[in-house]
Motif scaffolding. Structure first.
Motif, mmCIF file in Angstrom:
data_model
loop_
_atom_site.group_PDB
_atom_site.id
_atom_site.type_symbol
_atom_site.label_atom_id
_atom_site.label_comp_id
_atom_site.label_asym_id
_atom_site.label_seq_id
_atom_site.Cartn_x
_atom_site.Cartn_y
_atom_site.Cartn_z
ATOM 1 N N VAL A 158 0.944 -1.336 -0.036
ATOM 2 C CA VAL A 158 -0.130 -0.118 0.147
ATOM 3 C C VAL A 158 0.745 1.185 -0.040
ATOM 4 O O VAL A 158 1.715 1.334 0.753
ATOM 5 C CB VAL A 158 -0.958 0.188 1.236
ATOM 6 C CG1 VAL A 158 -1.735 1.144 1.225
ATOM 7 C CG2 VAL A 158 -1.911 -1.211 1.243
ATOM 8 N N VAL A 159 0.590 2.142 -0.962
ATOM 9 C CA VAL A 159 1.749 3.271 -1.143
ATOM 10 C C VAL A 159 0.645 4.494 -0.986
ATOM 11 O O VAL A 159 -0.127 4.696 -1.989
ATOM 12 C CB VAL A 159 2.478 3.279 -2.350
ATOM 13 C CG1 VAL A 159 3.183 4.478 -2.531
ATOM 14 C CG2 VAL A 159 3.426 2.075 -2.360
ATOM 15 N N ASP A 160 1.234 5.443 0.022
ATOM 16 C CA ASP A 160 0.621 6.806 -0.129
ATOM 17 C C ASP A 160 1.289 7.674 -1.226
ATOM 18 O O ASP A 160 2.543 7.864 -1.042
ATOM 19 C CB ASP A 160 0.840 7.456 1.212
ATOM 20 C CG ASP A 160 0.124 8.954 1.300
ATOM 21 O OD1 ASP A 160 0.178 9.474 0.212
ATOM 22 O OD2 ASP A 160 0.007 9.352 2.588
ATOM 23 N N ASN A 161 0.815 8.099 -2.281
ATOM 24 C CA ASN A 161 1.331 8.706 -3.382
ATOM 25 C C ASN A 161 1.107 10.295 -3.265
ATOM 26 O O ASN A 161 1.310 10.613 -4.489
ATOM 27 C CB ASN A 161 1.166 8.133 -4.826
ATOM 28 C CG ASN A 161 2.117 8.282 -5.969
ATOM 29 O OD1 ASN A 161 3.436 8.467 -5.473
ATOM 30 N ND2 ASN A 161 1.737 8.440 -6.775
ATOM 31 N N THR A 162 0.739 10.737 -2.343
ATOM 32 C CA THR A 162 0.296 12.127 -2.172
ATOM 33 C C THR A 162 1.392 13.309 -2.744
ATOM 34 O O THR A 162 0.992 14.081 -3.578
ATOM 35 C CB THR A 162 -0.248 12.440 -1.077
ATOM 36 O OG1 THR A 162 -1.214 11.727 -0.456
ATOM 37 C CG2 THR A 162 -0.602 13.962 -0.792
ATOM 38 N N VAL A 163 2.368 13.025 -2.218
ATOM 39 C CA VAL A 163 3.473 13.885 -2.675
ATOM 40 C C VAL A 163 4.063 13.822 -4.035
ATOM 41 O O VAL A 163 4.360 14.834 -4.673
ATOM 42 C CB VAL A 163 4.919 13.808 -1.591
ATOM 43 C CG1 VAL A 163 5.944 14.778 -1.912
ATOM 44 C CG2 VAL A 163 4.155 14.128 -0.180
ATOM 45 N N ALA A 164 4.012 12.529 -4.597
ATOM 46 C CA ALA A 164 4.598 12.581 -5.835
ATOM 47 C C ALA A 164 3.513 12.732 -6.875
ATOM 48 O O ALA A 164 3.671 13.292 -7.821
ATOM 49 C CB ALA A 164 5.199 11.171 -5.922
ATOM 50 N N THR A 165 2.519 12.431 -6.686
ATOM 51 C CA THR A 165 1.202 12.266 -7.526
ATOM 52 C C THR A 165 1.489 11.326 -8.672
ATOM 53 O O THR A 165 2.781 10.962 -8.965
ATOM 54 C CB THR A 165 0.943 13.774 -8.167
ATOM 55 O OG1 THR A 165 1.697 14.126 -9.318
ATOM 56 C CG2 THR A 165 1.120 14.737 -7.174
ATOM 57 N N PRO A 166 0.324 10.850 -9.351
ATOM 58 C CA PRO A 166 0.506 9.988 -10.522
ATOM 59 C C PRO A 166 1.439 10.608 -11.553
ATOM 60 O O PRO A 166 1.626 9.847 -12.533
ATOM 61 C CB PRO A 166 -0.670 9.365 -10.880
ATOM 62 C CG PRO A 166 -1.663 10.666 -10.413
ATOM 63 C CD PRO A 166 -1.069 11.019 -9.255
ATOM 64 N N TYR A 167 1.731 12.003 -11.705
ATOM 65 C CA TYR A 167 2.212 12.526 -12.795
ATOM 66 C C TYR A 167 3.847 12.093 -12.609
ATOM 67 O O TYR A 167 4.518 11.995 -13.713
ATOM 68 C CB TYR A 167 2.046 13.924 -12.900
ATOM 69 C CG TYR A 167 2.843 14.585 -13.905
ATOM 70 C CD1 TYR A 167 2.264 14.274 -15.367
ATOM 71 C CD2 TYR A 167 3.873 15.351 -13.956
ATOM 72 C CE1 TYR A 167 2.991 15.025 -16.228
ATOM 73 C CE2 TYR A 167 4.497 16.073 -14.864
ATOM 74 C CZ TYR A 167 3.846 15.756 -16.330
ATOM 75 O OH TYR A 167 4.832 16.220 -17.280
ATOM 76 N N LEU A 168 4.428 12.235 -11.472
ATOM 77 C CA LEU A 168 5.564 11.856 -11.190
ATOM 78 C C LEU A 168 5.984 10.488 -11.009
ATOM 79 O O LEU A 168 7.018 9.952 -10.926
ATOM 80 C CB LEU A 168 6.072 12.604 -9.847
ATOM 81 C CG LEU A 168 6.036 14.357 -10.141
ATOM 82 C CD1 LEU A 168 6.358 15.040 -8.824
ATOM 83 C CD2 LEU A 168 6.856 14.814 -11.539
ATOM 84 N N CYS A 169 5.211 9.568 -10.580
ATOM 85 C CA CYS A 169 5.280 8.339 -9.922
ATOM 86 C C CYS A 169 4.065 7.515 -9.915
ATOM 87 O O CYS A 169 3.025 8.033 -9.306
ATOM 88 C CB CYS A 169 6.014 8.248 -8.595
ATOM 89 S SG CYS A 169 6.256 6.606 -7.831
ATOM 90 N N ARG A 170 4.005 6.421 -10.215
ATOM 91 C CA ARG A 170 2.906 5.456 -10.481
ATOM 92 C C ARG A 170 3.264 3.999 -9.560
ATOM 93 O O ARG A 170 3.719 3.363 -10.332
ATOM 94 C CB ARG A 170 2.207 5.279 -11.796
ATOM 95 C CG ARG A 170 1.661 6.521 -12.282
ATOM 96 C CD ARG A 170 1.146 6.271 -14.028
ATOM 97 N NE ARG A 170 2.510 6.189 -14.838
ATOM 98 C CZ ARG A 170 3.221 7.458 -15.113
ATOM 99 N NH1 ARG A 170 2.771 8.610 -14.675
ATOM 100 N NH2 ARG A 170 4.198 7.294 -15.968
#
Length: 439
Positions: free
Chosen positions: A185-197
């Motif tokens: 489970v990954v919190d991707n808030t800071v990266a957003t899907p534009y920078l990291c998926r």
């Protein structure tokens, strides 16, 4: 377009994915469906909706049309198969973990997490009977595998940790997930899907605080949970029996009916429905408008953050600048996992400690002193006295939260104006701190 992943580019999908055209008026912009419930066609239609045998919605607690469009769009951008919108980022974490674990279960996390998440882990989630164990973020693959127990139900990480920017090696954690059968489970808030998926690196579930960069404007609170659709829930039946139990009214289990998308369906139909962390459709409407410009904003956020980090590194009042991949031994991970940029949080340590931080923050003119990140505006906060204020001194030190640490969330203003304001505030620090010392 539907919410499914398409062959169109990211910039196109952030505008169109999951969108609907209102059948009555033909409105191109997704309407705000400000309704608590939906009229049944008949007695039998109501029975079918509540039994889960109908695809039509029954109630807005977990299934509002405006919210569904926003959730599907986020899922599409992350490369997932389903998404659920909830009331906040905290709610997204709580609901995702509640869908995976129950009292007595064990969850592994990295040792670098946002303090609000750690507070929820220490508080409400532990009181609910979940056991958490932190593993060093730079631990090797075998160390992570060795930490997995029969009761382990999830591995939890942030793609970019807040506030110091430690980058989790998602590729390594994805391999751990594959070896152990425990979902990542990954919190991707800071990266957003534009920078990291993260799903591309093996994550089963991705969560967001949509209040941050996805929305971008700081006008509404929300959270999202994305089911990646790549985790084999059938193979992991022993860990997640609730996804394999027959449903009431004779309906098949979630695993039978939805396959690899079982968790998203379970989240919506059980966890979110029962807990009720509903996000207002007005907030989802605002979120959709933010997502439409995500790529444009992130390019500017990142460019500004890189420039600010470079500019502040030269100032005599700054002892250290924290930005992922710059002088912190993370260049390889950043290049592999974040090739388009490492987000827009820049944290600085002021040489004069807490007094220097107070002087600096109170001298800002353009930059807003407040708790939030991901806004189009540049924001600043002294985390040691606010977000990390409940911790003992030694606990803050262990996390790298020094007395002089200030977190900056770099906005999209003209970078020269941002730098000028930060510099003029820093220029006040040496003389003011010296006066305090002499007094």
């Amino acid at each position: 377009m539907t919410g499914a992943v398409s062959e169109l580019g990211f910039e196109t999908r952030q505008v169109h994915a999951g969108s609907i055209v209102d059948a009555e008026a033909g409105a191109r912009v997704t309407p705000i469906y400000q309704s608590a419930g939906y009229v049944f066609d008949s007695f039998d239609d109501g029975v079918e909706r509540f039994a889960g045998r109908s695809a039509r919605r029954a109630y807005s607690r977990n299934d509002n049309p405006t919210n569904v469009v926003a959730a599907r769009r986020i899922a599409d951008l992350e490369g997932g198969v389903d998404g659920v919108l909830v009331a906040s980022g905290q709610a997204a974490i709580a609901m995702a973990l509640s869908a995976l674990a129950q009292a007595g279960d064990h969850i592994l996390t990295t040792d670098r997490l946002y303090e609000g998440t750690r507070e929820m882990i220490r508080g409400a989630l532990r009181r609910n009977g979940l056991e958490f164990e932190a593993v060093p973020i730079d631990a090797d693959e075998d160390a992570w595998v060795a930490a997995v127990r029969p009761q382990t139900r999830a591995i939890y990480a942030e793609s970019i940790a807040n506030p110091l920017g430690e980058v989790a090696d998602l590729a390594l954690l994805g391999r751990v997930s594959a070896r152990t059968g425990v979902p990542l489970v990954v919190d991707n808030t800071v990266a957003t899907p534009y920078l990291c998926r993260p799903i591309e690196h093996g994550a089963a579930i991705v969560i967001h605080s949509t209040s941050k960069w996805l929305g971008g404007h700081g006008s509404s609170i929300g959270g999202a949970i994305v089911d990646g659709g790549r985790f084999d829930w059938t193979a992991a039946a022993a860990r997640f029996p609730h996804l394999h139990e027959p449903r009431p009214h004779g309906a098949p289990s979630f695993a039978e009916r939805f396959g690899d998308a079982a968790l998203g369906a379970y989240l919506r139909s059980v966890v979110v429905l029962e807990h009720g962390p509903t996000v207002p459709p007005t907030s989802a409407f605002l979120l959709l408008h933010g997502i439409e410009t995500l790529s444009l904003r992130m390019e500017r956020h990142v460019a500004n953050a890189v420039a600010v980090a470079a500019a502040l590194r030269e100032h005599p009042a700054v002892a250290r600048v924290h930005y992922p991949g710059v002088g912190d031994g993370q260049a390889d991970k950043v290049a592999r996992l974040l090739p388009d940029g490492a987000g827009s949080i820049v944290s600085i340590e002021l040489a004069g400690g807490r007094d220097a931080a107070r002087t600096f923050l109170d001298s800002l003119r353009l930059v807003s002193q407040m708790t939030h990140i991901g806004d189009v505006r540049t924001l600043a906060i002294h985390t040691g006295s606010t977000i990390h204020g409940k911790l003992r001194g030694e606990e803050r030190t262990a996390l790298g939260i020094t007395e002089g640490l200030v977190r900056l969330s770099i906005g999209i203003e003209l970078v020269d104006d941002i730098v000028a304001d930060l510099r003029q505030a820093l220029d006040v620090v040496p003389s003011r701190v010296l006066e305090v010392v002499r007094a």
